[in-house]
Motif scaffolding. Structure first.
Motif, PDB file in Angstrom:
ATOM      1  N   PHE A  59       0.818  -1.218   0.000  1.00 44.61           N
ATOM      2  CA  PHE A  59       0.000   0.000   0.000  1.00 44.61           C
ATOM      3  C   PHE A  59       0.850   1.266   0.000  1.00 44.61           C
ATOM      4  N   LEU A  60       1.994   1.215   0.627  1.00 40.88           N
ATOM      5  CA  LEU A  60       2.908   2.355   0.581  1.00 40.88           C
ATOM      6  C   LEU A  60       3.447   2.544  -0.836  1.00 40.88           C
ATOM      7  N   THR A  61       3.845   1.443  -1.465  1.00 40.42           N
ATOM      8  CA  THR A  61       4.337   1.510  -2.846  1.00 40.42           C
ATOM      9  C   THR A  61       3.238   1.986  -3.783  1.00 40.42           C
ATOM     10  N   ALA A  62       2.029   1.475  -3.594  1.00 36.89           N
ATOM     11  CA  ALA A  62       0.914   1.888  -4.447  1.00 36.89           C
ATOM     12  C   ALA A  62       0.668   3.392  -4.324  1.00 36.89           C
ATOM     13  N   TRP A  63       0.720   3.918  -3.125  1.00 36.46           N
ATOM     14  CA  TRP A  63       0.530   5.355  -2.914  1.00 36.46           C
ATOM     15  C   TRP A  63       1.607   6.154  -3.652  1.00 36.46           C
ATOM     16  N   ARG A  64       2.848   5.696  -3.533  1.00 36.96           N
ATOM     17  CA  ARG A  64       3.967   6.404  -4.171  1.00 36.96           C
ATOM     18  C   ARG A  64       3.924   6.315  -5.689  1.00 36.96           C
ATOM     19  N   ARG A  65       3.382   5.216  -6.213  1.00 39.63           N
ATOM     20  CA  ARG A  65       3.396   4.988  -7.664  1.00 39.63           C
ATOM     21  C   ARG A  65       2.020   5.132  -8.309  1.00 39.63           C
ATOM     22  N   LEU A  66       1.097   5.720  -7.618  1.00 37.84           N
ATOM     23  CA  LEU A  66      -0.267   5.836  -8.130  1.00 37.84           C
ATOM     24  C   LEU A  66      -0.319   6.508  -9.501  1.00 37.84           C
ATOM     25  N   ASP A  67       0.593   7.430  -9.735  1.00 31.97           N
ATOM     26  CA  ASP A  67       0.612   8.113 -11.031  1.00 31.97           C
ATOM     27  C   ASP A  67       1.037   7.181 -12.171  1.00 31.97           C
ATOM     28  N   GLN A  68       1.602   6.010 -11.849  1.00 29.24           N
ATOM     29  CA  GLN A  68       2.025   5.052 -12.871  1.00 29.24           C
ATOM     30  C   GLN A  68       0.902   4.096 -13.282  1.00 29.24           C
ATOM     31  N   LEU A  69      -0.195   4.109 -12.546  1.00 31.69           N
ATOM     32  CA  LEU A  69      -1.325   3.242 -12.876  1.00 31.69           C
ATOM     33  C   LEU A  69      -2.050   3.839 -14.083  1.00 31.69           C
ATOM     34  N   ALA A  70      -1.999   3.126 -15.203  1.00 30.50           N
ATOM     35  CA  ALA A  70      -2.558   3.650 -16.448  1.00 30.50           C
ATOM     36  C   ALA A  70      -4.084   3.698 -16.449  1.00 30.50           C
TER      37      ALA A  70
END
Length: 185
Positions: A59-70
């Motif tokens: 969940f921490l990684t998802a928060w940091r990389r949310l802009d990478q989710l197409a």
């Protein structure tokens, strides 16, 4: 609809808001999916502490990389993929393999006949041990299919393999589990 009733925003709306920096929207996503990811992680890893660590990292990684989710509608699939991959990395880092922790298993109902509770407990123990004999990839695919109810395509996306490879892993896992669990039939 009365003013006291509110409709919860859908996943894509929450993802969009979270991308824009809305922490509350992301917290709602975490609340929606944290239990599912934990259930998967604890079953793959057979260790509650490792599963908690994995889910927190995911969940921490998802928060940091949310802009990478197409695709904002693909959030839960993305979480499954990250959770599965992180679990597989943890398993690969463990050498030698650790024993299954009996604390991770759900206890059988205690309000049944004692002999039945003992049998169910023994069956669960045998299944946990049988799951440990699978390769990490087979175990992850089997759990995603049989426990989480994902489609072969969703599993393929989560583990980064083709649907044919997923079907093969699940078929091998089922055959191996069926053989090991024969005495319990």
């Amino acid at each position: 609809m009365t003013s006291s009733q509110t409709v919860a925003p859908d996943e894509a709306t929450l993802v969009g808001r979270a991308r824009d920096g809305d922490v509350r929207a992301y917290e709602e996503l975490v609340q929606r999916y944290q239990a599912r990811m934990f259930r998967l992680a604890v079953r793959v890893l057979a260790d509650r502490a490792d599963a908690e660590d994995v889910v927190q990292e995911v969940f921490l990684t998802a928060w940091r990389r949310l802009d990478q989710l197409a695709d904002e509608t693909a959030f839960v699939g993305w979480l499954y993929r990250m959770t599965t991959n992180r679990c597989l990395n943890v398993i690969r880092a463990r050498r030698p393999q650790t024993e299954l922790d009996p604390e991770t298993a759900e206890s059988p109902r205690t309000d049944t006949r004692p002999e039945h509770a003992v049998q169910v407990s023994s069956q669960l123990g045998a299944l946990r041990a049988a799951l440990e004999t699978l390769t990490p990839e087979q175990r992850a695919c089997w759990l995603l299919r049989e426990v989480e109810g994902l489609s072969y395509e969703e599993i393929a996306d989560a583990v980064g393999a083709g649907p044919a490879a997923v079907r093969g892993r699940i078929a091998r896992a089922r055959a191996q589990l069926s053989e090991v669990m024969k005495p319990w039939r």
